[in-house]
Design an enzyme around this catalytic site. Sequence first.
Site, PDB file in Angstrom:
ATOM      1  N   SER A   1       0.843  -1.186   0.000  1.00 57.58           N
ATOM      2  CA  SER A   1       0.000   0.000   0.000  1.00 57.58           C
ATOM      3  C   SER A   1       0.880   1.238   0.000  1.00 57.58           C
ATOM      4  O   SER A   1       2.108   1.150   0.021  1.00 57.58           O
ATOM      5  CB  SER A   1      -0.921  -0.002   1.218  1.00 57.58           C
ATOM      6  N   LYS A   2       0.241   2.378   0.003  1.00 64.69           N
ATOM      7  CA  LYS A   2       0.930   3.662  -0.086  1.00 64.69           C
ATOM      8  C   LYS A   2       2.067   3.806   0.934  1.00 64.69           C
ATOM      9  O   LYS A   2       3.080   4.432   0.657  1.00 64.69           O
ATOM     10  CB  LYS A   2      -0.084   4.800   0.135  1.00 64.69           C
TER      11      LYS A   2
END
Length: 320
Positions: free
Chosen positions: A257-258
């Site tokens: 994820s980010k």
Amino acid sequence: MSEIHRPVRTRFAPSPTGYLHIGSMRTVLFNWLFARHHGGQFILRIEDTDRKRYVPGAEEQVVQSIRMIGLDIDEGPEIGGPYGPYRQSERLDIYHKLAAELEAQGYLYRCYCSPERLEQVNRERQARKEPPGYDRLCRRLSPEERAACEADGRAYVLRLAVPLEGETTVPDLIRGDITIRNSTLNDLVMIKSDGYPTYHFAAIVDDHLMQISHVLRGDEWIATAPYHILLYKFFGWEMPVWVHLPQVLGPDGKKLSKRHGDTAINEYLEKGYLPEAIVNFLALIGWSYDETTELMTREELIRALYAGAYQSGQRGLLDR
Ligand code: GLU
């Protein structure tokens, strides 16, 4: 590799909810390589039935990213093809017709429960330390009770009447058979009260009608794959070969994820990474052909899908 007895057709079926994630692009690559390896077709299908999560422009961005890393699409929304339309929001009539057929056979049933009641049921289940789920109240309605709900014009969803006993097996090309007890399944919603199908219903109908021979998708779908198997059984359709691909994880073992850095494919392209480098990188996440090879062209990857060459220590992209 099990024998292939029908033309190979794979698909990438994104929901247009944002940019194309690295993990999704890896799924695109595997589907594309698989189709190209077997001289088959690679199809793009847009799964835009969740109107709340729909992001305008996301579809265009997905198509652009796929093209920019040099993968070509044989059938899809803007290209067309013999099994269109390729956007699910344009196929509602098809889902309604097939849902009505299953309903007439008793495989789907109308559930009139309000969101408030469903919440209450889940609160009670939680208190009993049971997993969330529906208590099948509407599955047990008498014909009179059902008629009364209809006469009231109550909104309803269509739920899958899963078998209460027995087992369902998901045959997976990589993992082998995954068997679960039907008593652990839920009567999932197939058609929502807004008339849109859920992913489960639409994807299975489309994979069948679009003659998809191999479904290569992320392994987050294994948990709901038994529902998909049941739908194939209820319809009496031939199943595709299921291939659940491991997800791309960050160094902490959590889904990428980010917080692990860039995850959108266009961020890499914008920073100047070459398409060839991105393809190479995507293929080599979680796989190596042999001890030494670190650079492979698209053509080499197409050939390397299954090495079938264990004697020389090589491993195909789909060999496990
Ligand atoms: N629309 C689903 C998703 O975006 C597709 C999953 C599948 O490939 O079947 O995750």
